[in-house]
Each structure stands twice: as C-alpha cells, then as structure tokens.
Write a protein that holds these residues in place. Structure first.
Motif, PDB file in Angstrom:
ATOM      1  N   ASN A 244       0.746  -1.212  -0.023  1.00 15.39           N
ATOM      2  CA  ASN A 244      -0.095  -0.124  -0.111  1.00 15.39           C
ATOM      3  C   ASN A 244       0.794   1.199   0.113  1.00 15.39           C
ATOM      4  N   VAL A 245       2.070   1.237   0.006  1.00 15.48           N
ATOM      5  CA  VAL A 245       3.052   2.363  -0.060  1.00 15.48           C
ATOM      6  C   VAL A 245       3.906   2.201  -0.992  1.00 15.48           C
ATOM      7  N   SER A 246       4.780   3.447  -1.333  1.00 14.30           N
ATOM      8  CA  SER A 246       5.752   3.390  -2.411  1.00 14.30           C
ATOM      9  C   SER A 246       6.812   4.512  -1.626  1.00 14.30           C
ATOM     10  N   VAL A 247       7.894   4.280  -2.372  1.00  9.60           N
ATOM     11  CA  VAL A 247       9.054   4.963  -2.159  1.00  9.60           C
ATOM     12  C   VAL A 247       8.683   6.637  -2.186  1.00  9.60           C
ATOM     13  N   GLY A 248       9.093   7.485  -1.181  1.00 11.15           N
ATOM     14  CA  GLY A 248       8.779   8.905  -1.176  1.00 11.15           C
ATOM     15  C   GLY A 248       7.579   9.253  -0.648  1.00 11.15           C
ATOM     16  N   GLU A 249       6.590   8.264  -0.383  1.00 14.88           N
ATOM     17  CA  GLU A 249       5.344   8.631   0.290  1.00 14.88           C
ATOM     18  C   GLU A 249       5.468   8.938   1.744  1.00 14.88           C
ATOM     19  N   SER A 250       4.855   9.667   2.141  1.00 14.49           N
ATOM     20  CA  SER A 250       4.660   9.934   3.867  1.00 14.49           C
ATOM     21  C   SER A 250       3.820   8.804   4.476  1.00 14.49           C
ATOM     22  N   VAL A 251       4.038   8.401   5.471  1.00 15.83           N
ATOM     23  CA  VAL A 251       3.249   7.744   6.103  1.00 15.83           C
ATOM     24  C   VAL A 251       2.960   8.183   7.503  1.00 15.83           C
ATOM     25  N   ALA A 252       1.731   7.759   8.227  1.00 17.64           N
ATOM     26  CA  ALA A 252       1.575   8.120   9.799  1.00 17.64           C
ATOM     27  C   ALA A 252       1.782   6.806  10.160  1.00 17.64           C
ATOM     28  N   ARG A 253       1.877   6.959  11.716  1.00 16.18           N
ATOM     29  CA  ARG A 253       2.099   5.712  12.602  1.00 16.18           C
ATOM     30  C   ARG A 253       0.789   5.032  12.510  1.00 16.18           C
ATOM     31  N   ASP A 254       0.942   3.572  12.268  1.00 18.66           N
ATOM     32  CA  ASP A 254      -0.316   2.818  12.241  1.00 18.66           C
ATOM     33  C   ASP A 254      -0.928   2.787  10.924  1.00 18.66           C
ATOM     34  N   ASP A 255      -0.420   3.522   9.589  1.00 23.45           N
ATOM     35  CA  ASP A 255      -0.803   3.231   8.429  1.00 23.45           C
ATOM     36  C   ASP A 255      -0.705   2.034   7.853  1.00 23.45           C
ATOM     37  N   THR A 256      -1.471   1.419   7.097  1.00 25.24           N
ATOM     38  CA  THR A 256      -1.090   0.065   6.707  1.00 25.24           C
ATOM     39  C   THR A 256      -0.206  -0.007   5.467  1.00 25.24           C
ATOM     40  N   LEU A 257       0.861  -0.842   5.710  1.00 27.73           N
ATOM     41  CA  LEU A 257       2.060  -0.801   4.689  1.00 27.73           C
ATOM     42  C   LEU A 257       1.834  -1.618   3.744  1.00 27.73           C
ATOM     43  N   ILE A 258       1.408  -3.201   4.206  1.00 24.02           N
ATOM     44  CA  ILE A 258       1.031  -4.304   3.269  1.00 24.02           C
ATOM     45  C   ILE A 258       0.058  -5.006   4.093  1.00 24.02           C
ATOM     46  N   VAL A 259      -0.554  -5.924   3.079  1.00 24.05           N
ATOM     47  CA  VAL A 259      -1.318  -6.894   3.587  1.00 24.05           C
ATOM     48  C   VAL A 259      -0.933  -8.394   3.285  1.00 24.05           C
ATOM     49  N   VAL A 260      -0.845  -9.155   4.288  1.00 26.84           N
ATOM     50  CA  VAL A 260      -0.506 -10.303   4.298  1.00 26.84           C
ATOM     51  C   VAL A 260      -1.482 -11.364   4.304  1.00 26.84           C
ATOM     52  N   GLU A 261      -1.425 -12.698   3.834  1.00 28.24           N
ATOM     53  CA  GLU A 261      -2.494 -13.652   3.877  1.00 28.24           C
ATOM     54  C   GLU A 261      -1.802 -15.006   4.242  1.00 28.24           C
ATOM     55  N   THR A 262      -2.616 -15.770   5.084  1.00 29.69           N
ATOM     56  CA  THR A 262      -2.580 -17.038   4.910  1.00 29.69           C
ATOM     57  C   THR A 262      -3.783 -17.480   4.302  1.00 29.69           C
ATOM     58  N   ASN A 263      -4.009 -19.049   4.570  1.00 35.82           N
ATOM     59  CA  ASN A 263      -5.188 -19.656   3.918  1.00 35.82           C
ATOM     60  C   ASN A 263      -6.253 -19.357   4.707  1.00 35.82           C
ATOM     61  N   LYS A 264      -6.293 -18.561   5.964  1.00 36.82           N
ATOM     62  CA  LYS A 264      -7.431 -18.554   6.642  1.00 36.82           C
ATOM     63  C   LYS A 264      -7.548 -17.052   7.040  1.00 36.82           C
ATOM     64  N   VAL A 265      -6.747 -15.972   6.839  1.00 38.60           N
ATOM     65  CA  VAL A 265      -6.793 -14.955   7.534  1.00 38.60           C
ATOM     66  C   VAL A 265      -5.978 -13.584   6.627  1.00 38.60           C
ATOM     67  N   SER A 266      -6.502 -12.406   6.504  1.00 37.79           N
ATOM     68  CA  SER A 266      -5.650 -11.352   5.944  1.00 37.79           C
ATOM     69  C   SER A 266      -5.267 -10.433   7.186  1.00 37.79           C
ATOM     70  N   LEU A 267      -3.847  -9.900   7.122  1.00 36.88           N
ATOM     71  CA  LEU A 267      -3.559  -9.137   8.220  1.00 36.88           C
ATOM     72  C   LEU A 267      -2.880  -8.013   7.620  1.00 36.88           C
ATOM     73  N   ASP A 268      -3.362  -6.647   8.282  1.00 42.96           N
ATOM     74  CA  ASP A 268      -2.545  -5.458   7.923  1.00 42.96           C
ATOM     75  C   ASP A 268      -1.361  -5.277   8.614  1.00 42.96           C
ATOM     76  N   ILE A 269      -0.323  -5.020   7.851  1.00 37.68           N
ATOM     77  CA  ILE A 269       0.885  -4.806   8.706  1.00 37.68           C
ATOM     78  C   ILE A 269       1.057  -3.310   8.828  1.00 37.68           C
ATOM     79  N   PRO A 270       1.051  -2.571   9.813  1.00 35.53           N
ATOM     80  CA  PRO A 270       1.209  -1.188  10.028  1.00 35.53           C
ATOM     81  C   PRO A 270       2.494  -0.706  10.246  1.00 35.53           C
TER      82      PRO A 270
END
Length: 91
Positions: A36-62
């Motif tokens: 969800n981000v790219s180089v040069g982009e500003s982010v706030a604390r707790d902004d979701t950087l990536i989303v990862v998945e298992t076969n059962k759940v999706s998780l936002d990585i802030p």
C-alpha cells in the motif's frame, strides 16, 4: 547525526504461536497480497504498509513510525516470514 541514522527498518512481527501448529501457517511464510506504499510517500504511525494472507486470514501490517518511505522490500505475490524487513522509513 547522518540521515541514515534516522532510517528505521520495519519487519514482519512474530507470528502467534497458533500459526506454528495449524494448516499451511506452519511453514511460517505469509503471502503478500498488497503493498500500500511506495518510495517517497509519507506515512503516519499505524498506516497499513502491506497486507499479508494465510489460507485463513488477511492481516494488515502497520507502520510503527511516522515518516517517509525510503525503501520497499516486498511486492505483491512474494512471501515473508516473521522478522523479515519489509520497508524502511526515514523518521
């Protein structure tokens, strides 16, 4: 102080213990479904950087930091595991 001293690495957090004993999670690898981000982009604390998945759940990585993204080390479709560095942010 140099600019590099203000760059923080952001890692995949340690997976819950249950991931080690259930289904495909036992491999410890997670699929990166989106970046969800790219180089040069500003982010706030707790902004979701990536989303990862298992076969059962999706998780936002802030982001644990507010700052500017200086490197993104993953892409959609790649796999990651606990403690892998996924991005770097200048704080």
């Amino acid at each position: 102080m140099t600019k590099m001293e203000n760059v923080k690495e952001i890692c995949i957090p340690k997976a819950p213990v249950c991931w080690e004993t259930c289904g495909n999670c036992a491999t410890g690898e997670l699929l990166v479904s989106s970046v969800n981000v790219s180089v040069g982009e500003s982010v706030a604390r707790d902004d979701t950087l990536i989303v990862v998945e298992t076969n059962k759940v999706s998780l936002d990585i802030p982001s644990p930091y507010a700052g500017t993204v200086v490197d993104v080390l993953v892409k959609p479709g790649s796999t990651v595991k606990a403690f892998d560095v996924i991005a770097k942010v200048r704080v």
